[in-house]
Design an enzyme around this catalytic site. Structure first.
Site, PDB file in Angstrom:
ATOM      1  N   LYS A 172     -38.663 -15.902   9.395  1.00 32.52           N
ATOM      2  CA  LYS A 172     -38.186 -16.820  10.427  1.00 32.52           C
ATOM      3  C   LYS A 172     -38.309 -16.134  11.783  1.00 32.52           C
ATOM      4  O   LYS A 172     -37.892 -14.994  11.943  1.00 32.52           O
ATOM      5  CB  LYS A 172     -36.726 -17.199  10.168  1.00 32.52           C
ATOM      6  CG  LYS A 172     -36.580 -18.288   9.116  1.00 32.52           C
ATOM      7  CD  LYS A 172     -35.163 -18.803   9.120  1.00 32.52           C
ATOM      8  CE  LYS A 172     -34.905 -19.743   7.952  1.00 32.52           C
ATOM      9  NZ  LYS A 172     -35.400 -21.094   8.145  1.00 32.52           N
ATOM     10  N   LYS A 198     -23.554 -26.018   1.829  1.00 35.32           N
ATOM     11  CA  LYS A 198     -24.353 -27.249   1.731  1.00 35.32           C
ATOM     12  C   LYS A 198     -23.463 -28.445   2.072  1.00 35.32           C
ATOM     13  O   LYS A 198     -22.239 -28.375   1.944  1.00 35.32           O
ATOM     14  CB  LYS A 198     -24.874 -27.408   0.300  1.00 35.32           C
ATOM     15  CG  LYS A 198     -25.829 -26.283  -0.100  1.00 35.32           C
ATOM     16  CD  LYS A 198     -27.149 -26.852  -0.565  1.00 35.32           C
ATOM     17  CE  LYS A 198     -28.136 -25.776  -0.951  1.00 35.32           C
ATOM     18  NZ  LYS A 198     -29.248 -25.636  -0.023  1.00 35.32           N
ATOM     19  N   GLU A 241     -25.906 -26.105   6.095  1.00 33.41           N
ATOM     20  CA  GLU A 241     -26.958 -27.131   5.991  1.00 33.41           C
ATOM     21  C   GLU A 241     -26.351 -28.492   5.718  1.00 33.41           C
ATOM     22  O   GLU A 241     -25.330 -28.594   5.036  1.00 33.41           O
ATOM     23  CB  GLU A 241     -27.880 -26.814   4.813  1.00 33.41           C
ATOM     24  CG  GLU A 241     -28.515 -25.465   4.858  1.00 33.41           C
ATOM     25  CD  GLU A 241     -29.353 -25.230   3.610  1.00 33.41           C
ATOM     26  OE1 GLU A 241     -30.550 -25.515   3.669  1.00 33.41           O
ATOM     27  OE2 GLU A 241     -28.815 -24.780   2.591  1.00 33.41           O
ATOM     28  N   HIS A 257     -30.691 -14.055   1.172  1.00 34.30           N
ATOM     29  CA  HIS A 257     -31.243 -14.133   2.526  1.00 34.30           C
ATOM     30  C   HIS A 257     -30.380 -13.474   3.596  1.00 34.30           C
ATOM     31  O   HIS A 257     -30.868 -12.702   4.407  1.00 34.30           O
ATOM     32  CB  HIS A 257     -31.417 -15.605   2.938  1.00 34.30           C
ATOM     33  CG  HIS A 257     -32.359 -16.387   2.087  1.00 34.30           C
ATOM     34  ND1 HIS A 257     -33.642 -15.971   1.815  1.00 34.30           N
ATOM     35  CD2 HIS A 257     -32.227 -17.574   1.446  1.00 34.30           C
ATOM     36  CE1 HIS A 257     -34.248 -16.872   1.056  1.00 34.30           C
ATOM     37  NE2 HIS A 257     -33.407 -17.847   0.817  1.00 34.30           N
ATOM     38  N   LYS A 316     -37.334 -15.454  -4.866  1.00 34.37           N
ATOM     39  CA  LYS A 316     -35.944 -15.128  -5.128  1.00 34.37           C
ATOM     40  C   LYS A 316     -35.337 -16.153  -6.080  1.00 34.37           C
ATOM     41  O   LYS A 316     -35.891 -17.249  -6.162  1.00 34.37           O
ATOM     42  CB  LYS A 316     -35.153 -15.093  -3.830  1.00 34.37           C
ATOM     43  CG  LYS A 316     -35.241 -16.387  -3.007  1.00 34.37           C
ATOM     44  CD  LYS A 316     -33.945 -17.002  -2.714  1.00 34.37           C
ATOM     45  CE  LYS A 316     -33.846 -18.395  -3.225  1.00 34.37           C
ATOM     46  NZ  LYS A 316     -32.822 -19.204  -2.681  1.00 34.37           N
ATOM     47  N   HIS A 371     -38.035 -15.790   2.737  1.00 39.29           N
ATOM     48  CA  HIS A 371     -38.631 -16.456   3.901  1.00 39.29           C
ATOM     49  C   HIS A 371     -37.760 -16.310   5.150  1.00 39.29           C
ATOM     50  O   HIS A 371     -38.228 -16.539   6.248  1.00 39.29           O
ATOM     51  CB  HIS A 371     -38.973 -17.917   3.603  1.00 39.29           C
ATOM     52  CG  HIS A 371     -37.805 -18.843   3.554  1.00 39.29           C
ATOM     53  ND1 HIS A 371     -36.942 -18.892   2.485  1.00 39.29           N
ATOM     54  CD2 HIS A 371     -37.340 -19.753   4.439  1.00 39.29           C
ATOM     55  CE1 HIS A 371     -36.015 -19.805   2.720  1.00 39.29           C
ATOM     56  NE2 HIS A 371     -36.220 -20.336   3.906  1.00 39.29           N
ATOM     57  N   ASP A 410     -27.609 -17.935  -3.861  1.00 44.95           N
ATOM     58  CA  ASP A 410     -28.734 -18.672  -3.274  1.00 44.95           C
ATOM     59  C   ASP A 410     -28.985 -18.238  -1.832  1.00 44.95           C
ATOM     60  O   ASP A 410     -30.135 -18.145  -1.399  1.00 44.95           O
ATOM     61  CB  ASP A 410     -28.433 -20.182  -3.329  1.00 44.95           C
ATOM     62  CG  ASP A 410     -29.582 -21.017  -2.779  1.00 44.95           C
ATOM     63  OD1 ASP A 410     -30.728 -20.790  -3.199  1.00 44.95           O
ATOM     64  OD2 ASP A 410     -29.323 -21.909  -1.942  1.00 44.95           O
TER      65      ASP A 410
HETATM   66  C1  BG6 Z   1     -33.706 -21.523   0.088  1.00 46.98           C
HETATM   67  C2  BG6 Z   1     -32.490 -21.938  -0.686  1.00 46.98           C
HETATM   68  O1  BG6 Z   1     -34.104 -20.234  -0.278  1.00 46.98           O
HETATM   69  O2  BG6 Z   1     -33.392 -21.556   1.473  1.00 46.98           O
HETATM   70  C3  BG6 Z   1     -32.086 -23.345  -0.307  1.00 46.98           C
HETATM   71  O3  BG6 Z   1     -32.765 -21.890  -2.092  1.00 46.98           O
HETATM   72  C4  BG6 Z   1     -31.883 -23.437   1.188  1.00 46.98           C
HETATM   73  O4  BG6 Z   1     -30.917 -23.744  -1.005  1.00 46.98           O
HETATM   74  C5  BG6 Z   1     -33.066 -22.852   1.941  1.00 46.98           C
HETATM   75  O5  BG6 Z   1     -31.721 -24.800   1.508  1.00 46.98           O
HETATM   76  C6  BG6 Z   1     -32.745 -22.749   3.422  1.00 46.98           C
HETATM   77  O6  BG6 Z   1     -33.838 -22.310   4.152  1.00 46.98           O
HETATM   78  P1  BG6 Z   1     -34.646 -23.307   5.107  1.00 46.98           P
HETATM   79  O7  BG6 Z   1     -35.653 -22.426   5.754  1.00 46.98           O
HETATM   80  O8  BG6 Z   1     -35.245 -24.353   4.213  1.00 46.98           O
HETATM   81  O9  BG6 Z   1     -33.640 -23.875   6.052  1.00 46.98           O
END
Ligand code: BG6
Length: 454
Positions: A165, A322, A199, A223, A131, A161, A218
């Site tokens: 999860k 973030k 995050e 996601h 992505k 991804h 992003d």
């Molecule tokens: C990614 C984003 O796809 O997913 C990041 O580009 C993000 O910015 C991340 O931090 C979050 O996923 P995970 O699994 O690393 O917490």
């Protein structure tokens, strides 16, 4: 022993490969000791096979999989994958199960697909694309058309991804295997849904990509809309890729901005200097490589409606940011209150709240019970369960799907286009500054005046 799958990794010298894909490969090979992989790394750097092997070794060690290096045949080829000549050289003679993984920026992936022809590709080859898939709806559509001219849809893996999860997958069991939940899973009983993925991480040196994307693209476009689709899907007859992906795509086709209004239904923010866990963080605009005039958001929130008979009228709010202190990462399902509480029972009788925490994986149900001190006064109680982290990292789950040629956990072409369509009005409103870009200090929970979610 199983025959080896050939994994051609475009962008093998990059950060995504060393930080996420290779550790995931190591873990997968450890959990499945019969699996064998021939890894062909490609990149524009002057690396040797030994250079790549070193990176693989370090990545495998990071995921406690150092021994698995022996089961990977490793080779590196310098190549510019946007040229037909280099692609031909790279792909010539490959046979058996082959997967091409594009761990490169979207523009390079698009240029590589442009330079590829079906004749260059080994039979049955799988194409895995990271992505964001395209940069808008029209771009994603064009890229889909281009890819459809190369291989059938079942051989295309648009990687998300979050679909790997375990918490996202836990939603399926909790809902579809319990009569306690499934009949209540609609607007009749559910008042609102939120998915929050905040995050502590800031930019982490990713300005080159992130400053052009921002939190909305992003995380929400890529996601969290997929997570929404899994929450809201109709029950599929099987969890085979066709049934599962059709059910999630149907949700996305029905998803619109709340009241169709991008200014009222979205919020954006950007972190200023602050500190997280005692470590000072610079303001986003002072991070190396950031162009402040782009006005890129580091926190995005938007509310959507799934306009179908099951969900009309229920707000689904998605948020991700973030540099957030004490970040929440959870799916919250708020049930409606009962219509009537018998007279004589006192206290609030708010609806139950079901939470799935997205790492550590946990599930909890908050509901009303009779009070311990006075049984005629209602109190809240919480049942909770640890769900375990899942045997595989999310990326390892996704990678195993690719190596096994099972696209269930990857985004279907039409769904990728829908996700762009859904956020497009927000992107337009933000580009015209119709929604304020609110400040929040790094390490804070976000702008103080934003309503609490969760
Ligand atoms: C990614 C984003 O796809 O997913 C990041 O580009 C993000 O910015 C991340 O931090 C979050 O996923 P995970 O699994 O690393 O917490």
């Amino acid at each position: 022993m199983d025959a080896a799958t050939t994994l051609v990794l475009f962008g093998a010298t990059g950060d995504l490969a060393s930080r996420l894909l290779l550790p995931a490969l190591g873990q997968l090979l450890t959990v499945e000791p019969d699996r064998r992989v021939r890894l062909i790394g490609a990149g524009t750097q002057d690396w040797t096979d030994a250079d790549l092997k070193k990176v693989v070794q370090a990545a495998f060690t990071a995921s406690d999989a150092a021994d698995a290096v022996e089961r990977v045949e490793i080779e590196y080829q310098k190549a510019d994958i946007t040229t037909a000549a280099d692609l031909k050289r790279l792909l010539k003679g490959l046979s058996g199960q082959v997967a091409l993984y594009f761990a490169v920026p979207p523009s390079v992936a698009a240029a590589a697909c442009e330079a590829m022809t079906p004749e260059m590709l080994p039979d049955g080859v799988m194409l895995a694309l990271e992505k964001p898939f395209g940069t808008d709806e029209a771009g994603a559509h064009e890229l889909n058309a281009r890819i459809a001219g190369l291989v059938p849809e079942e051989q295309v893996f648009r990687v998300d991804h979050f679909l790997g999860k375990s918490t996202t997958l836990n939603l399926l069991g909790a809902r579809f295997a319990n009569r306690l939940l499934e009949p209540l899973w609609s607007a009749e009983s559910i008042e609102s849904v939120s998915v929050v993925y905040d995050e502590k991480l800031g930019l982490e040196g990713r300005a080159g990509y992130y400053d052009g994307a921002g939190a909305l693209v992003d995380m929400i476009q890529s996601h969290l809309l997929q997570v929404l689709a899994v929450i809201a899907m109709e029950q599929p007859a099987t969890i085979g890729e066709a049934d599962f992906r059709e059910a999630t795509s149907a949700v996305l086709r029905a998803t619109r901005l709340w009241e169709g209004d991008p200014t009222a239904s979205s919020r954006r923010g950007r972190y200023t200097a602050g500190s997280i866990d005692g470590v000072d963080k610079p303001s986003y605009v002072d991070e190396p490589g950031v162009d402040p005039s782009r006005g890129t958001e580091t926190l995005a929130q938007a509310t959507f409606e799934v306009r179908n008979a099951r969900w009309a009228g229920v707000p689904f709010t998605l948020r991700s940011g973030k540099a957030i202190g004490d970040p929440a990462r959870e799916i919250t399902i708020r049930f409606r209150a009962v219509r009537h509480v018998p007279e004589g029972l006192r206290g609030a009788a708010d609806g139950a709240v079901l939470r799935f925490s997205l790492g550590p994986d946990r599930m909890s149900l908050e509901f009303n019970v009779n009070g311990a001190n006075d049984p005629l006064v209602l109190e809240r109680a919480t049942l909770s369960a640890d769900l375990g982290a899942g045997q595989l990292l999310a990326y390892a789950e996704v990678l195993s799907g690719i190596l096994d040629a099972d696209p269930m956990l990857s985004v279907r072409g039409d769904a990728a286009e829908q996700c762009w369509r859904i956020v497009q009005p927000i992107l337009e409103a933000w580009s015209k500054d119709e929604v304020p870009l609110d400040d929040y200090a790094a390490g804070s929970p976000g702008p103080a005046h934003w309503p609490f979610l969760g």
